[in-house]
Write a protein that holds these residues in place. Structure first.
Motif, PDB file in Angstrom:
ATOM      1  N   ARG A   3       0.834  -1.206   0.000  1.00  0.00           N
ATOM      2  CA  ARG A   3       0.000   0.000   0.000  1.00  0.00           C
ATOM      3  C   ARG A   3       0.868   1.256   0.000  1.00  0.00           C
ATOM      4  O   ARG A   3       0.624   2.200  -0.748  1.00  0.00           O
ATOM      5  N   LEU A   4       1.899   1.277   0.794  1.00  0.00           N
ATOM      6  CA  LEU A   4       2.779   2.445   0.864  1.00  0.00           C
ATOM      7  C   LEU A   4       3.594   2.618  -0.412  1.00  0.00           C
ATOM      8  O   LEU A   4       3.775   3.731  -0.896  1.00  0.00           O
ATOM      9  N   GLU A   5       4.080   1.523  -0.986  1.00  0.00           N
ATOM     10  CA  GLU A   5       4.870   1.595  -2.218  1.00  0.00           C
ATOM     11  C   GLU A   5       4.048   2.068  -3.407  1.00  0.00           C
ATOM     12  O   GLU A   5       4.568   2.680  -4.325  1.00  0.00           O
ATOM     13  N   LYS A   6       2.744   1.791  -3.396  1.00  0.00           N
ATOM     14  CA  LYS A   6       1.875   2.167  -4.511  1.00  0.00           C
ATOM     15  C   LYS A   6       1.159   3.506  -4.284  1.00  0.00           C
ATOM     16  O   LYS A   6       0.486   3.993  -5.175  1.00  0.00           O
ATOM     17  N   GLY A   7       1.284   4.094  -3.111  1.00  0.00           N
ATOM     18  CA  GLY A   7       0.634   5.370  -2.825  1.00  0.00           C
ATOM     19  C   GLY A   7      -0.854   5.238  -2.596  1.00  0.00           C
ATOM     20  O   GLY A   7      -1.626   6.084  -3.026  1.00  0.00           O
ATOM     21  N   GLU A  19     -12.841  16.995   2.234  1.00  0.00           N
ATOM     22  CA  GLU A  19     -11.796  17.874   1.715  1.00  0.00           C
ATOM     23  C   GLU A  19     -11.083  17.292   0.511  1.00  0.00           C
ATOM     24  O   GLU A  19     -10.376  17.999  -0.189  1.00  0.00           O
ATOM     25  N   ALA A  20     -11.229  16.008   0.267  1.00  0.00           N
ATOM     26  CA  ALA A  20     -10.427  15.334  -0.751  1.00  0.00           C
ATOM     27  C   ALA A  20     -11.285  14.811  -1.892  1.00  0.00           C
ATOM     28  O   ALA A  20     -12.424  14.408  -1.691  1.00  0.00           O
ATOM     29  N   LEU A  21     -10.714  14.837  -3.084  1.00  0.00           N
ATOM     30  CA  LEU A  21     -11.346  14.210  -4.235  1.00  0.00           C
ATOM     31  C   LEU A  21     -10.808  12.792  -4.385  1.00  0.00           C
ATOM     32  O   LEU A  21      -9.610  12.564  -4.169  1.00  0.00           O
ATOM     33  N   PRO A  22     -11.638  11.844  -4.769  1.00  0.00           N
ATOM     34  CA  PRO A  22     -11.167  10.474  -4.961  1.00  0.00           C
ATOM     35  C   PRO A  22     -10.020  10.376  -5.972  1.00  0.00           C
ATOM     36  O   PRO A  22      -9.166   9.503  -5.868  1.00  0.00           O
ATOM     37  N   LEU A  23      -9.977  11.299  -6.942  1.00  0.00           N
ATOM     38  CA  LEU A  23      -8.909  11.282  -7.936  1.00  0.00           C
ATOM     39  C   LEU A  23      -7.554  11.589  -7.315  1.00  0.00           C
ATOM     40  O   LEU A  23      -6.520  11.124  -7.794  1.00  0.00           O
ATOM     41  N   GLU A  24      -7.533  12.375  -6.247  1.00  0.00           N
ATOM     42  CA  GLU A  24      -6.281  12.719  -5.572  1.00  0.00           C
ATOM     43  C   GLU A  24      -5.678  11.521  -4.852  1.00  0.00           C
ATOM     44  O   GLU A  24      -4.488  11.505  -4.559  1.00  0.00           O
ATOM     45  N   TYR A  25      -6.500  10.535  -4.589  1.00  0.00           N
ATOM     46  CA  TYR A  25      -6.046   9.368  -3.840  1.00  0.00           C
ATOM     47  C   TYR A  25      -6.013   8.115  -4.700  1.00  0.00           C
ATOM     48  O   TYR A  25      -6.100   7.000  -4.199  1.00  0.00           O
ATOM     49  N   PHE A  27      -7.972   6.594  -6.798  1.00  0.00           N
ATOM     50  CA  PHE A  27      -9.089   5.645  -6.824  1.00  0.00           C
ATOM     51  C   PHE A  27      -9.377   5.125  -8.227  1.00  0.00           C
ATOM     52  O   PHE A  27      -9.930   4.055  -8.389  1.00  0.00           O
ATOM     53  N   VAL A  28      -8.990   5.890  -9.259  1.00  0.00           N
ATOM     54  CA  VAL A  28      -9.205   5.429 -10.631  1.00  0.00           C
ATOM     55  C   VAL A  28      -8.381   4.172 -10.887  1.00  0.00           C
ATOM     56  O   VAL A  28      -8.868   3.191 -11.433  1.00  0.00           O
ATOM     57  N   GLY A  29      -7.124   4.192 -10.477  1.00  0.00           N
ATOM     58  CA  GLY A  29      -6.241   3.041 -10.652  1.00  0.00           C
ATOM     59  C   GLY A  29      -6.684   1.813  -9.878  1.00  0.00           C
ATOM     60  O   GLY A  29      -6.323   0.683 -10.224  1.00  0.00           O
ATOM     61  N   LEU A  30      -7.468   2.004  -8.842  1.00  0.00           N
ATOM     62  CA  LEU A  30      -7.984   0.892  -8.042  1.00  0.00           C
ATOM     63  C   LEU A  30      -9.353   0.431  -8.545  1.00  0.00           C
ATOM     64  O   LEU A  30      -9.973  -0.431  -7.926  1.00  0.00           O
TER      65      LEU A  30
END
Length: 95
Positions: A3-7, A19-25, A27-30
């Motif tokens: 999880r840490l290596e993949k961000g 405060e956060a958009l799913p794209l910033e975290y 979520f698209v790649g997941l």
């Protein structure tokens, strides 16, 4: 460690609610965001941001290296520069 290596953030403990958009975290790649599904809360904002490809901040894994190119183990000293090794540009200082 994966999880840490993949961000990848650890749910609500690392993602600020409201405060956060799913794209910033990433979520698209997941595959956690659907662009084919019907309407859902926030769908227009997410789709527009995704298709414009303008994400102002994003969670990324970082690897800290010393001046000799060896990975730093332990804590990083505040005031250290974060440098893009490809462009050799300073991105930000560690606070």
């Amino acid at each position: 460690m994966w999880r840490l290596e993949k961000g990848v953030a650890e749910g609500s403990t690392e993602i600020p609610k409201g405060e956060a958009l799913p794209l910033e975290y990433n979520f698209v790649g997941l595959n956690a965001i659907s662009f084919d599904k019907g309407c859902y809360v926030g769908q227009e904002l997410i789709a527009r941001t995704h298709h414009r490809e303008v994400i102002r901040k994003r969670l990324l894994p970082l690897k800290f290296l010393d001046n000799n190119g060896k990975e730093v183990e332990g804590k990083v000293i505040p005031g250290s520069d974060v440098i893009n090794t490809v462009s050799n540009k300073t991105l930000r200082s560690v606070t």
